[in-house]
Scaffold this active site. Structure first.
Site, mmCIF file in Angstrom:
data_model
loop_
_atom_site.group_PDB
_atom_site.id
_atom_site.type_symbol
_atom_site.label_atom_id
_atom_site.label_comp_id
_atom_site.label_asym_id
_atom_site.label_seq_id
_atom_site.Cartn_x
_atom_site.Cartn_y
_atom_site.Cartn_z
ATOM 1 N N ASN A 45 0.893 -1.177 -0.113
ATOM 2 C CA ASN A 45 -0.002 0.090 -0.276
ATOM 3 C C ASN A 45 0.773 1.064 -0.021
ATOM 4 O O ASN A 45 1.424 1.595 1.145
ATOM 5 C CB ASN A 45 -0.721 -0.057 1.464
ATOM 6 C CG ASN A 45 -1.761 1.107 1.611
ATOM 7 O OD1 ASN A 45 -1.855 2.082 0.635
ATOM 8 N ND2 ASN A 45 -2.586 1.260 2.457
ATOM 9 N N TRP A 46 1.062 1.852 -1.000
ATOM 10 C CA TRP A 46 1.985 3.150 -1.255
ATOM 11 C C TRP A 46 1.436 4.067 -0.563
ATOM 12 O O TRP A 46 2.182 5.247 -0.512
ATOM 13 C CB TRP A 46 2.055 3.307 -2.511
ATOM 14 C CG TRP A 46 2.812 2.194 -3.484
ATOM 15 C CD1 TRP A 46 3.195 0.975 -3.037
ATOM 16 C CD2 TRP A 46 3.487 2.276 -4.944
ATOM 17 N NE1 TRP A 46 3.518 0.137 -4.281
ATOM 18 C CE2 TRP A 46 3.819 1.110 -5.264
ATOM 19 C CE3 TRP A 46 3.413 3.492 -5.939
ATOM 20 C CZ2 TRP A 46 4.700 0.868 -6.382
ATOM 21 C CZ3 TRP A 46 3.730 3.126 -7.001
ATOM 22 C CH2 TRP A 46 4.504 2.034 -7.112
ATOM 23 N N LYS A 47 0.238 4.324 -0.187
ATOM 24 C CA LYS A 47 -0.581 5.517 0.121
ATOM 25 C C LYS A 47 -0.395 6.618 -0.698
ATOM 26 O O LYS A 47 -0.272 6.631 -1.882
ATOM 27 C CB LYS A 47 -0.015 5.714 1.783
ATOM 28 C CG LYS A 47 -0.223 4.376 2.612
ATOM 29 C CD LYS A 47 -0.177 4.789 4.030
ATOM 30 C CE LYS A 47 -0.228 3.239 4.764
ATOM 31 N NZ LYS A 47 -0.231 3.370 6.126
ATOM 32 N N HIS A 90 -9.717 1.073 4.877
ATOM 33 C CA HIS A 90 -8.382 1.222 5.422
ATOM 34 C C HIS A 90 -8.612 2.449 6.840
ATOM 35 O O HIS A 90 -9.396 3.248 6.446
ATOM 36 C CB HIS A 90 -7.301 1.836 4.497
ATOM 37 C CG HIS A 90 -6.022 2.125 5.009
ATOM 38 N ND1 HIS A 90 -5.524 2.934 6.111
ATOM 39 C CD2 HIS A 90 -4.925 1.044 5.012
ATOM 40 C CE1 HIS A 90 -4.403 2.562 6.341
ATOM 41 N NE2 HIS A 90 -3.711 1.477 5.886
ATOM 42 N N GLU A 137 -6.877 4.843 7.928
ATOM 43 C CA GLU A 137 -6.630 6.116 7.526
ATOM 44 C C GLU A 137 -7.962 6.738 6.575
ATOM 45 O O GLU A 137 -8.172 7.916 6.649
ATOM 46 C CB GLU A 137 -5.412 6.323 6.386
ATOM 47 C CG GLU A 137 -4.267 6.152 7.536
ATOM 48 C CD GLU A 137 -3.148 5.712 6.713
ATOM 49 O OE1 GLU A 137 -2.858 5.452 5.576
ATOM 50 O OE2 GLU A 137 -2.143 5.106 7.366
ATOM 51 N N GLU A 164 -5.590 -4.918 10.694
ATOM 52 C CA GLU A 164 -4.466 -4.058 10.933
ATOM 53 C C GLU A 164 -4.821 -3.040 12.153
ATOM 54 O O GLU A 164 -5.673 -2.240 11.984
ATOM 55 C CB GLU A 164 -4.444 -3.017 9.528
ATOM 56 C CG GLU A 164 -4.196 -3.613 8.208
ATOM 57 C CD GLU A 164 -3.537 -2.561 7.383
ATOM 58 O OE1 GLU A 164 -2.461 -2.519 6.819
ATOM 59 O OE2 GLU A 164 -4.445 -1.726 7.099
ATOM 60 N N GLY A 185 2.315 2.356 10.687
ATOM 61 C CA GLY A 185 3.191 3.463 10.568
ATOM 62 C C GLY A 185 4.061 3.677 11.544
ATOM 63 O O GLY A 185 4.636 4.835 11.810
ATOM 64 N N SER A 244 3.389 -2.001 10.287
ATOM 65 C CA SER A 244 4.826 -2.063 10.759
ATOM 66 C C SER A 244 5.397 -3.314 10.263
ATOM 67 O O SER A 244 6.334 -3.790 10.817
ATOM 68 C CB SER A 244 5.061 -1.699 11.971
ATOM 69 O OG SER A 244 4.536 -0.470 12.126
ATOM 70 N N GLY A 262 2.677 -1.142 4.441
ATOM 71 C CA GLY A 262 2.827 0.409 4.069
ATOM 72 C C GLY A 262 4.111 0.830 3.708
ATOM 73 O O GLY A 262 4.680 0.507 2.606
ATOM 74 N N GLY A 263 4.961 1.444 4.563
ATOM 75 C CA GLY A 263 6.210 2.076 4.528
ATOM 76 C C GLY A 263 7.208 0.917 3.909
ATOM 77 O O GLY A 263 7.918 1.394 2.906
HETATM 78 P P1 PGA Z 1 2.835 0.337 7.467
HETATM 79 O O1 PGA Z 1 1.437 0.512 6.927
HETATM 80 O O2 PGA Z 1 3.303 -1.051 7.035
HETATM 81 O O3 PGA Z 1 3.326 1.508 7.043
HETATM 82 O O4 PGA Z 1 2.350 0.254 9.125
HETATM 83 C C1 PGA Z 1 0.571 -0.460 6.873
HETATM 84 C C2 PGA Z 1 -0.702 -0.216 6.092
HETATM 85 O O5 PGA Z 1 -1.364 1.231 6.631
HETATM 86 O O6 PGA Z 1 -1.590 -0.714 5.341
#
Ligand code: PGA
Length: 262
Positions: free
Chosen positions: A6-8, A93, A95, A172, A178, A219, A240-241
């Site tokens: 997930n590049w966001k 998600h 967010e 999640e 994050g 994470s 994500g990251g």
């Molecule tokens: P993260 O994000 O790996 O940076 O914690 C995961 C996500 O939001 O899908």
């Protein structure tokens, strides 16, 4: 196994191009029974479609609108994503829930829209820290999942099977996203078991043979992926990251290959 990046709202155009080129250049890494996915921002859909053509990596969107078309400035429909060559969409998600006010009911409508366009939805659920501190995480995430699947619950057994064959759940925990604070292996095992049991309680005979995959997210990185992916009810990771760097993504993917069910 499914490894989804997930590049966001990242990265810039040059870095997105380099990342997709790295995936294309290393296409022989990707195995048919271990699905690699990336979720770029909408401005890079065309680039993803072009660079990933002929590879086993598929791409999807980070969100879609619940309606098929209309006066919804700034929005993108599930069909538009499918028309561009996207096969997947992340829905609900944390967010989106937190910053864009998405509710379980809206998320249910988005799942329906994704299904109608032939996209595979990845439904995200997860508890905030204050819920976990009070011990309410099981009811919270299972409640989110059940509420978002209400329309599928109402279907005939045959239609349920078809819908559930395409569905993926991602657990999640909000406090792990994050933050570098990954959930403990025991926490993850318990939460995934709880979601599995809830799916059986909701659908029973309507579940597909291989069950609905449940990914862990929060994470995940190249250091912790192997341990997380070895947990019985973990069918992959939503990253994500660590998915913004090709080597990091490949290392996580490699851990998934090593933990494929026999
Ligand atoms: P993260 O994000 O790996 O940076 O914690 C995961 C996500 O939001 O899908």
């Amino acid at each position: 196994m499914i490894i989804a990046g997930n590049w966001k709202m990242n990265p810039n155009q040059a870095a997105a191009n380099a990342l997709l080129e790295a995936f294309a250049a290393h296409r022989n890494i990707f195995q048919p029974d271990c699905q690699a996915l990336c979720f770029p921002p909408a401005c890079y859909y065309a680039m993803a479609a072009q660079k990933l053509a002929g590879t086993a990596m598929q791409w999807g969107a980070q969100n879609c609108h619940q309606e098929q078309a209309g006066a919804y400035t700034g929005e993108i429909s599930a069909q538009m994503i499918a028309d561009m060559g996207g096969r997947w969409v992340i829905i609900g998600h944390s967010e989106r829930r937190q910053y864009f006010g998405e509710t379980d009911n809206l998320i249910m409508e988005k799942i329906d829209a994704a299904r109608a366009a032939g996209l595979r939805p990845i439904l995200c659920v997860g508890e905030p820290e204050e819920v976990r501190l009070k011990g309410g995480q099981d009811d919270f995430v299972q409640g989110q999942m059940a509420a978002s699947l209400e329309n599928i619950i109402k279907m005939s057994l045959a239609d349920q099977k078809t819908a559930l064959e395409k569905l993926v759940i991602a657990y999640e925990p909000v406090w792990a996203i994050g933050t570098g604070k990954v959930a403990s292996l025991q926490n993850i095992a318990e939460m995934h078991q709880g979601l599995c049991d809830k799916l059986i309680a909701l659908f029973g005979a309507g579940l597909p043979e291989k069950n609905v995959p449940i990914l862990y997210g929060g994470s995940v990185n190249s250091q912790n992926a192997a341990d997380i992916l070895a947990i019985d009810k973990v069918s992959g990771a939503l990253v994500g990251g660590a998915s913004l760097e090709a080597d990091g993504f490949f290392a996580i993917y490699q851990a998934a290959i090593e933990n494929r069910p026999n």
